[in-house]
Design a protein around this motif. Structure first.
Motif, mmCIF file in Angstrom:
data_model
loop_
_atom_site.group_PDB
_atom_site.id
_atom_site.type_symbol
_atom_site.label_atom_id
_atom_site.label_comp_id
_atom_site.label_asym_id
_atom_site.label_seq_id
_atom_site.Cartn_x
_atom_site.Cartn_y
_atom_site.Cartn_z
ATOM 1 N N ARG A 92 0.882 -1.163 0.000
ATOM 2 C CA ARG A 92 0.000 0.000 0.000
ATOM 3 C C ARG A 92 0.918 1.211 0.000
ATOM 4 N N GLN A 121 0.036 6.657 0.466
ATOM 5 C CA GLN A 121 -1.122 6.885 1.320
ATOM 6 C C GLN A 121 -0.973 8.173 2.128
ATOM 7 N N GLY A 174 -4.837 -0.619 5.894
ATOM 8 C CA GLY A 174 -5.754 -0.818 4.771
ATOM 9 C C GLY A 174 -5.918 -2.292 4.460
ATOM 10 N N SER A 190 -4.239 -4.237 -1.023
ATOM 11 C CA SER A 190 -2.987 -3.688 -1.544
ATOM 12 C C SER A 190 -3.256 -2.845 -2.779
ATOM 13 N N THR A 191 -2.412 -1.841 -2.986
ATOM 14 C CA THR A 191 -2.541 -0.986 -4.161
ATOM 15 C C THR A 191 -1.569 -1.382 -5.261
#
Length: 245
Positions: free
Chosen positions: A19, A22, A31, A34-35
């Protein structure tokens, strides 16, 4: 000494989940999805990663976290495991820290492909809380210079890992930053990361070396065999049965 290698194919392919970018440390660490992710890397400088970067123009700070997940097939082991080492080959960077903890990613049993929602699938994980005393630790933390970038980083297996190697069909491990991610302390440095090789690299595949107990290998009065050296003064290696068992 028998060896189990981390999986590099199929549902149980090793993966990093991140992530990044942010607006707060809580968003980065806690969070649920996952990004960014990859299950095809053979090595990375950010095997574990925690960072904070200031944007002077915007007057803001952005944060990020990366964790690496691996699956080891232990279905063929039924005997008591006397000792084991979880080994990861270091690569390039050792500015951060690494701890190995139990994960319930991959559906918890390795039967489901990894998902971006596995990011915080760590046994004992609680939003906003340190994992100290909550997570199941498989290998104690290694920090900065204790993480070699040119050799194997060996985690001595805890009693929890020894038991899970024997009792479970798979062992699922999350490698995460210790100083910031595990302890839930917002980083003050731009990048705190350790590099390592994944199972896609045939030469430096992460693995578990283990030794099975010899002699008597059953629990006695609720005490695990791995923690028993003698019974009535006799070394367990010299005992095959106790009271016929």
């Amino acid at each position: 000494m028998p060896v189990i290698y981390a999986s590099s194919t199929g549902n149980t392919d090793d993966v990093y989940l991140s992530r990044i970018g942010q607006s707060s440390w809580a968003n980065a660490r806690d969070g649920t999805t996952s990004t960014s992710s990859s299950d095809s890397s053979s090595q990375t400088t950010t095997f574990t990663w925690a960072y904070s970067v200031a944007d002077p123009r915007a007057g803001t700070v952005v944060y990020g976290v990366r964790r690496s997940f691996m699956v080891f097939d232990t279905s063929g082991i039924s005997g008591t495991v006397a000792s084991a080492e979880l080994s990861v080959r270091g690569y390039s960077a050792n500015d951060g820290s690494v701890i190995a903890v139990k994960s319930d990613a991959y559906g918890g049993d390795g039967g489901t492909n990894w998902s971006t929602s596995d990011f915080n699938n760590i046994v004992g994980f609680s939003t906003g809380s340190s994992l100290a005393g909550n997570a199941t630790v498989y290998g104690a933390q290694k920090t900065t210079t204790n993480w070699t970038t040119s050799g194997w980083n060996d985690f001595t297996a805890t009693s929890d890992l020894l038991a899970d190697i024997k009792n479970n069909n798979v062992v699922i491990v999350c490698f995460m930053d210790y100083t910031n991610d595990y302890l839930n302390v917002a980083p003050s440095s731009a990048s705190l990361n350790c590099g390592a090789f994944y199972a896609e690299n045939a030469t430096y595949r992460p693995h578990i070396d283990y030794t099975l107990a010899t002699g008597y290998a059953n629990n006695v009065n609720g005490v695990a065999a791995v923690n028993i050296g003698k019974i009535n003064g006799v070394a367990t290696a010299s005992i095959s049965k106790v009271n016929g068992i």
